[in-house]
Design a protein around this motif. Structure first.
Motif, PDB file in Angstrom:
ATOM      1  N   UNK A   1      -4.212  -2.882  -5.516  1.00  0.00           N
ATOM      2  CA  UNK A   1      -3.922  -2.852  -4.084  1.00  0.00           C
ATOM      3  C   UNK A   1      -4.831  -3.818  -3.327  1.00  0.00           C
ATOM      4  N   UNK A   2      -6.076  -3.927  -3.757  1.00  0.00           N
ATOM      5  CA  UNK A   2      -6.990  -4.882  -3.125  1.00  0.00           C
ATOM      6  C   UNK A   2      -6.518  -6.310  -3.348  1.00  0.00           C
ATOM      7  N   UNK A   3      -6.034  -6.614  -4.559  1.00  0.00           N
ATOM      8  CA  UNK A   3      -5.499  -7.945  -4.835  1.00  0.00           C
ATOM      9  C   UNK A   3      -4.305  -8.242  -3.940  1.00  0.00           C
ATOM     10  N   UNK A   4      -3.424  -7.263  -3.761  1.00  0.00           N
ATOM     11  CA  UNK A   4      -2.260  -7.466  -2.901  1.00  0.00           C
ATOM     12  C   UNK A   4      -2.687  -7.762  -1.468  1.00  0.00           C
ATOM     13  N   UNK A   5      -3.711  -7.068  -1.003  1.00  0.00           N
ATOM     14  CA  UNK A   5      -4.209  -7.301   0.351  1.00  0.00           C
ATOM     15  C   UNK A   5      -4.826  -8.685   0.471  1.00  0.00           C
ATOM     16  N   UNK A   6      -5.652  -9.053  -0.499  1.00  0.00           N
ATOM     17  CA  UNK A   6      -6.345 -10.345  -0.449  1.00  0.00           C
ATOM     18  C   UNK A   6      -5.387 -11.521  -0.594  1.00  0.00           C
ATOM     19  N   UNK A   7      -4.342 -11.355  -1.389  1.00  0.00           N
ATOM     20  CA  UNK A   7      -3.440 -12.466  -1.704  1.00  0.00           C
ATOM     21  C   UNK A   7      -2.134 -12.424  -0.926  1.00  0.00           C
ATOM     22  N   UNK A   8      -2.002 -11.469  -0.003  1.00  0.00           N
ATOM     23  CA  UNK A   8      -0.796 -11.302   0.798  1.00  0.00           C
ATOM     24  C   UNK A   8       0.430 -11.118  -0.093  1.00  0.00           C
ATOM     25  N   UNK A   9       0.365 -10.095  -0.940  1.00  0.00           N
ATOM     26  CA  UNK A   9       1.461  -9.759  -1.835  1.00  0.00           C
ATOM     27  C   UNK A   9       1.947  -8.345  -1.557  1.00  0.00           C
ATOM     28  N   UNK A  10       3.196  -8.089  -1.902  1.00  0.00           N
ATOM     29  CA  UNK A  10       3.702  -6.723  -1.870  1.00  0.00           C
ATOM     30  C   UNK A  10       3.276  -6.006  -3.144  1.00  0.00           C
ATOM     31  N   UNK A  11       3.107  -4.706  -3.039  1.00  0.00           N
ATOM     32  CA  UNK A  11       2.811  -3.838  -4.181  1.00  0.00           C
ATOM     33  C   UNK A  11       4.088  -3.072  -4.504  1.00  0.00           C
ATOM     34  N   UNK A  12       4.808  -3.527  -5.522  1.00  0.00           N
ATOM     35  CA  UNK A  12       6.040  -2.863  -5.941  1.00  0.00           C
ATOM     36  C   UNK A  12       5.650  -1.792  -6.955  1.00  0.00           C
TER      37      UNK A  12
ATOM     38  N   UNK B   1      -0.990   2.434   1.298  1.00  0.00           N
ATOM     39  CA  UNK B   1      -1.110   1.029   1.713  1.00  0.00           C
ATOM     40  C   UNK B   1       0.159   0.607   2.438  1.00  0.00           C
ATOM     41  N   UNK B   2       0.036  -0.238   3.464  1.00  0.00           N
ATOM     42  CA  UNK B   2       1.231  -0.740   4.141  1.00  0.00           C
ATOM     43  C   UNK B   2       2.004  -1.760   3.311  1.00  0.00           C
ATOM     44  N   UNK B   3       1.520  -2.088   2.128  1.00  0.00           N
ATOM     45  CA  UNK B   3       2.186  -3.083   1.283  1.00  0.00           C
ATOM     46  C   UNK B   3       3.032  -2.466   0.172  1.00  0.00           C
ATOM     47  N   UNK B   4       2.993  -1.149   0.054  1.00  0.00           N
ATOM     48  CA  UNK B   4       3.675  -0.503  -1.057  1.00  0.00           C
ATOM     49  C   UNK B   4       5.187  -0.437  -0.864  1.00  0.00           C
ATOM     50  N   UNK B   5       5.911  -0.670  -1.974  1.00  0.00           N
ATOM     51  CA  UNK B   5       7.364  -0.496  -2.019  1.00  0.00           C
ATOM     52  C   UNK B   5       7.679   0.296  -3.292  1.00  0.00           C
ATOM     53  N   UNK B   6       7.726   1.622  -3.216  1.00  0.00           N
ATOM     54  CA  UNK B   6       8.024   2.416  -4.402  1.00  0.00           C
ATOM     55  C   UNK B   6       9.471   2.233  -4.852  1.00  0.00           C
TER      56      UNK B   6
END
Length: 333
Positions: free
Chosen positions: A206-217, A292-297
């Motif tokens: 999740x930290x990588x997704x935040x740092x790299x502006x990626x979605x967490x699928x 996280x606001x980046x998660x897409x389950x």
């Protein structure tokens, strides 16, 4: 577009600008039965293709616009069923698929893996044919432990696929933050697909997704069914179900069914996750959106009823910050 949470039921796949529903649907189960050459099951048992089609269409009607499959699921069958279900609505959705596993469609067998760039192109061509589409929205490497140097070559191949208009973005399905970072260095990398659920957190990814502006699928958002409330000690699973003979990477089950220790943890969380009238599964999805606001389950499904239950979580939105803290307290983390 900035990721702003689940308040409007939408997400953006990282820096790609591709907008999806906050809930995706995983299409592993609708691939039906497939196996290794020595007979170990890799699917979720037999399925009713007509019910699978109805479930996809019901999900569409309920606002789900993101569907995640793989060429390996049912050795191509999942891709074919998804294409049939979407039909003329293909332009209205975001389709993700994966490559890297070598399959025998006729015998429904997984024959190993191939991490060569040449195979990536052959696999993409085959997936486009089965999906009955000219492009894939999100193309994902399905070899979780691929060599990082070879993965850099595959990342460059994906950039070429983007230039050719065959894909819009790409990702790696892996639980290793170091490997995920190799793909994250690519301009059109949009996400990391990784295991994440209330029982199995993944703070580094999740930290990588935040740092790299990626979605967490989020693969396995319901812990392979443990968070649906439908498993009990001693409940056996069909011989065509991967959970009946779980590989080492699939915790929570053994050949006798669900692990009692895991079920005890689910029971300890039940009152939190079922707040506000949610079902257990809906509460588990709500935890992911709060995490996280980046998660897409991308929960799996095989029926209209499952599609309706999962999609019903969208209206309730994420758990509160206080509930997140309480979950951590109960689990001792």
């Amino acid at each position: 577009m900035e990721n702003t949470g689940n308040t409007n039921g939408r997400r953006t796949l990282g820096r790609s600008g591709i907008e999806v529903s906050a809930l995706g649907f995983g299409c592993w189960a609708i691939g039906g039965e497939w196996a290794t050459p020595d007979g170990r099951p890799l699917g979720w048992g037999a399925v009713d293709d007509e019910e699978s089609v109805r479930a996809v269409r019901r999900a569409l009607d309920l606002g789900v616009t993101f569907f995640d499959t793989a060429d390996a699921y049912g050795t191509g069958h999942s891709e074919r069923i998804l294409a049939r279900a979407l039909g003329k609505r293909r332009p209205d959705v975001v389709v993700a698929t994966k490559w890297g596993n070598v399959i025998d469609e006729e015998r429904r067998l997984a024959l190993g893996s191939d991490d060569s760039p040449a195979y990536a192109r052959r696999a993409l061509t085959a997936s486009l044919r089965r999906l009955d589409t000219d492009y894939v929205d999100l193309y994902q490497l399905h070899i979780s432990d691929a060599d990082p140097e070879r993965a850099a070559e595959l990342r460059d191949a994906c950039e070429e696929f983007v230039r050719e208009g065959l894909i819009r973005a790409y990702a790696w399905s892996t639980d290793d933050p170091g490997r995920a970072a190799v793909f994250a260095a690519g301009e059109h990398c949009a996400a990391v697909q990784h295991r994440l659920n209330v029982l199995q957190d993944a703070p580094e990814l999740l930290a990588l997704c935040e740092e790299s502006d990626l979605a967490s699928v989020n693969r396995s958002p319901l812990a392979m069914g443990l968070l649906t409330g439908k498993h009990a000690p001693g409940r056996t699973l069909g011989t065509g179900d991967i959970r009946s003979a779980p590989p080492a990477w699939l915790p929570g089950f053994d050949e006798g069914g669900a692990d009692p220790d895991w079920l005890a943890r689910v029971d300890a969380l039940r009152s939190i996750l079922t707040s506000n009238g949610r079902t257990l599964a809906q509460g588990a999805l709500a935890w992911l959106w709060a995490r996280s606001p980046r998660t897409v389950p991308i929960p799996g499904f095989r029926s209209v009823a499952q599609a309706e239950e999962n999609a019903g979580a969208i209206a309730e939105g994420p758990l509160t910050a206080g509930q997140l803290t309480e979950v951590d307290r109960v689990l001792g983390r």
